[in-house]
Enzyme design. Sequence first.
Site, PDB file in Angstrom:
ATOM      1  N   GLU A   1     -71.572 -30.025  87.785  1.00  0.00           N
ATOM      2  CA  GLU A   1     -72.718 -29.747  86.928  1.00  0.00           C
ATOM      3  C   GLU A   1     -72.481 -30.521  85.644  1.00  0.00           C
ATOM      4  OE1 GLU A   1     -74.758 -28.887  84.057  1.00  0.00           O
ATOM      5  OE2 GLU A   1     -73.742 -26.949  83.965  1.00  0.00           O
TER       6      GLU A   1
ATOM      7  N   CYS B   1     -76.134 -28.616  77.903  1.00  0.00           N
ATOM      8  CA  CYS B   1     -76.641 -29.612  78.843  1.00  0.00           C
ATOM      9  C   CYS B   1     -78.095 -29.362  79.207  1.00  0.00           C
ATOM     10  CB  CYS B   1     -75.768 -29.635  80.097  1.00  0.00           C
ATOM     11  SG  CYS B   1     -75.643 -28.024  80.912  1.00  0.00           S
TER      12      CYS B   1
END
Length: 485
Positions: A258, A294
């Site tokens: 991720e 993010c």
Amino acid sequence: MAEPQPTKLIDTNGLYIDGRWVEPEDGRYDDISPATEQTIATAPDASVGQVSEAIGAARRAFDEGPWRAMTGAQRGECLNQLGAALLEHNDEFFALSQAEWGCIANERVMQVDGAGYMSMHAAQLAAKLSDKPVTGIGAGTTLLRHEPLGVVSILTPWNFPHTLNVMKVNNALAAGNTVVLKPSPLTPVAGLALARIIDEHTDIPPGVVNVVTPSGLAAAKLLTTDPRIDMVSFTGSSAVGCQVMSAAGQSMKRILLECGGKSARILLDDTTVTDDLLQQMLFDCCSLHAGQACILHSRLLLPDSLHDDVVERLVALAREVKVGDPADPDVQMGPLISAAQLERVQRLVATAVHDGAQLATGGDRRGDVGFYFEPTILTDVDPDSAIAQEEVFGPVLTVLRYRDDDEAVAIANNSRYGLSGAVWGTDVDRAVGVARRIRTGQVAVNGTSPGDAPFGGFKLSGFGREGGGIAGVHQYMEPQAIGIP
């Protein structure tokens, strides 16, 4: 500047290997508070040999210990113990989060308080794991089952360290794996504190969870190359994620990555722009954890008809954001994680202005102590410029104009990343239609974020999916089919 309250968890000082606290062979390194620039703890620097020992302990615990043979319900009981203990120690973890990574009061729920409930949810998922018969065109019955992969190395970043440590460990353990957790060298105590909770408050057997905090590259790299490891679960930058994927690929380890994002938020021309929407937009696009997320919607796409009004109102709101000490409950944005990150954000903003972007507000360091940076809004940005393409990981919002829906989609997809995004519009069907065309892992329409759905990205934003109920646990397992006559 007020000092964050001391917490017992900060005093967690050893490496956690095979159920024991071990003194580091490579000395210790300073754990620096981003709010005060003071050393809050010294972290144990694991040697290459000690990381190898942790991997060996996890390997033995999987191959020879009771964990793998337990039922999912039995593993769930241990995860429920973990969840209850995390909830009991939430105040201590919050004090740690303020000191170690600059968490502020209004982000406590997402950074700290939710972790215990995540463990309890994982316990429920573990109890649901079962073999399932599958009928097909062949004779007999096919039994579809999922087996734990084995030893999982978990590499976590510094921005949401507690929740990410807990989430990844939860899913790996629910599946029946054993783990070696390596937190970021910028937030080492977060991982060691989790080990302490596991050690003191759960019946998880020795060796099932190991936590090491090396500062060196060689020790960290071993967690991606050692043949005794079956899977690498990584959250962090896309650049490092590519290195992890390459290293793990040499022995075809399973991977879950991720990574970064440069997500777009599109306001369609029929959007009613309320003050509440602007406040939420500033948080989601800029100020959330000082921009160190993010999932940040760091590119704001505005039609010509809304552009000037929205920018003017956002600038006014940005100038009112209270930036400062996380120990102050009224603070709305805390510090960046380190001096290096502060310098990087300053450099990217200066480059953007040099390349022609207009600085609508912000752009400077705030104060002399602590790594604080002002909420920053840039306009007149070229979609191909560095500031529109690179993940800043700071409170910097890039505003881009568009003419119609097709151009908005083209700009949104003009990225190496594809992690998150959002679309706003009065006509929900139109907004959903635009969302369907965006190449990204998740899209929120009119503020409705996907619920318990798989989380991950397209392109350089990652590989595989976290969460999403039982599917998130299956990411840490291997399917096996058995034909039964």
